[in-house]
Design a protein around this motif. Structure first.
Motif, PDB file in Angstrom:
ATOM      1  N   GLY A  17       8.298  -4.461  -1.737  1.00 19.44           N
ATOM      2  CA  GLY A  17       8.540  -3.038  -1.965  1.00 19.44           C
ATOM      3  C   GLY A  17       7.452  -2.186  -1.351  1.00 19.44           C
ATOM      4  N   ARG A  18       6.231  -2.672  -1.394  1.00 20.25           N
ATOM      5  CA  ARG A  18       5.119  -1.943  -0.778  1.00 20.25           C
ATOM      6  C   ARG A  18       5.308  -1.823   0.735  1.00 20.25           C
ATOM      7  NH1 ARG A  18      -0.984  -2.707  -2.411  1.00 20.25           N
ATOM      8  NH2 ARG A  18       0.106  -1.972  -4.257  1.00 20.25           N
ATOM      9  N   ARG A  65       6.468   1.620   5.343  1.00 24.67           N
ATOM     10  CA  ARG A  65       7.275   1.851   6.546  1.00 24.67           C
ATOM     11  C   ARG A  65       8.053   3.158   6.442  1.00 24.67           C
ATOM     12  NH1 ARG A  65       9.559  -1.625  10.682  1.00 24.67           N
ATOM     13  NH2 ARG A  65       7.727  -2.862  10.189  1.00 24.67           N
ATOM     14  N   ALA A  66       8.540   3.467   5.236  1.00 24.53           N
ATOM     15  CA  ALA A  66       9.358   4.671   5.034  1.00 24.53           C
ATOM     16  C   ALA A  66       8.513   5.926   4.810  1.00 24.53           C
ATOM     17  CB  ALA A  66      10.296   4.472   3.844  1.00 24.53           C
ATOM     18  N   GLY A  67       7.221   5.737   4.543  1.00 23.25           N
ATOM     19  CA  GLY A  67       6.362   6.889   4.290  1.00 23.25           C
ATOM     20  C   GLY A  67       6.588   7.509   2.918  1.00 23.25           C
ATOM     21  N   VAL A  68       6.886   6.659   1.929  1.00 20.91           N
ATOM     22  CA  VAL A  68       7.095   7.139   0.559  1.00 20.91           C
ATOM     23  C   VAL A  68       6.194   6.350  -0.382  1.00 20.91           C
ATOM     24  CG1 VAL A  68       9.496   7.806   1.030  1.00 20.91           C
ATOM     25  CG2 VAL A  68       9.014   5.556   0.042  1.00 20.91           C
ATOM     26  N   ASN A  69       6.086   6.820  -1.590  1.00 17.50           N
ATOM     27  CA  ASN A  69       5.328   6.117  -2.608  1.00 17.50           C
ATOM     28  C   ASN A  69       6.141   4.921  -3.097  1.00 17.50           C
ATOM     29  OD1 ASN A  69       4.299   5.445  -5.336  1.00 17.50           O
ATOM     30  ND2 ASN A  69       2.935   7.177  -4.939  1.00 17.50           N
ATOM     31  N   GLU A  70       5.474   3.809  -3.313  1.00 16.11           N
ATOM     32  CA  GLU A  70       6.171   2.609  -3.787  1.00 16.11           C
ATOM     33  C   GLU A  70       6.900   2.867  -5.107  1.00 16.11           C
ATOM     34  OE1 GLU A  70       5.277  -2.132  -4.659  1.00 16.11           O
ATOM     35  OE2 GLU A  70       3.613  -0.787  -4.179  1.00 16.11           O
ATOM     36  N   ALA A  71       6.313   3.712  -5.950  1.00 15.33           N
ATOM     37  CA  ALA A  71       6.954   4.024  -7.237  1.00 15.33           C
ATOM     38  C   ALA A  71       8.326   4.667  -7.028  1.00 15.33           C
ATOM     39  CB  ALA A  71       6.058   4.937  -8.061  1.00 15.33           C
TER      40      ALA A  71
END
Length: 195
Positions: free
Chosen positions: A40-41, A46-52
């Motif tokens: 998930g990390r 890669r997506a530029g978002v927070n893992e949460a």
């Protein structure tokens, strides 16, 4: 100074952008590393978002990969169906396209994700519905080709026969890694269309 403020983005716009970025990241990571080669990390980076964000929205990485599989299946369903004027040629072109999709790392990994998710559907009716939707979409495409051929006056097998004799071998080979070069689509189609 102007009292006209710039237009505000709708709240759903960011959600859609995040979803698209995450889906794109999953597809790229599957292509590069295979289904079990990322976390998930990795997707979040890669997506530029927070893992949460990923776990809040999808719950698990398996749910996310299944969501991507459903989205890809819907995109594939939107591709125009072969319409050559012959059921045999239509099915051959469709089967060749399916063989290519299933033979790609992404196609195989997404198929495996759907199969793995199927094992957990007893307690998750939403996931079960998604998996059923993928299979139903494929069957619907085949039924459309059969209906079109029937309208032209061609002999047409039942949907069940096409699923058993044409589709099942394609998926079996993809799942168990049998080589594409060994696949004789002409022979399979002869068997499928035999009266």
């Amino acid at each position: 100074m102007s009292d006209i403020s710039p237009p505000r983005r709708r709240p759903g716009g960011r959600t859609a952008r995040v979803g698209a970025a995450v889906h794109e990241a999953v597809r790229a990571l599957i292509e590069e590393r295979g289904r079990d080669g990322f976390t998930g990390r990795d997707v979040a980076e890669r997506a530029g978002v927070n893992e949460a964000t990923i776990y809040r929205r999808w719950g698990t990485l398996d749910n996310l990969v299944l969501d991507v599989a459903v989205a890809v299946a819907k995109l594939n369903q939107e591709q125009p169906l072969p319409d050559t004027g012959s059921l045999r040629r239509d099915l051959l072109l469709w089967a060749e396209r399916m063989t290519t999709e299933l033979g790609a790392p992404e196609g195989l990994s997404l198929l495996q994700a759907a199969i793995a998710a199927r094992a957990h559907t007893a307690t998750d009716s939403d996931r079960a519905r998604q998996i059923t939707d993928i299979a139903a979409a494929r069957a619907d495409l085949i039924q459309q080709m059969l209906d079109r051929a029937r309208t032209r006056g061609e002999h047409t097998p039942t949907l069940s026969r096409v699923l058993d004799r044409l589709v099942a071998p394609l998926y079996l080979r993809a799942i168990f890694g049998y080589g594409r070069t060994e696949l004789d689509l002409d022979d399979i189609l002869d068997n499928t269309l035999a009266e």
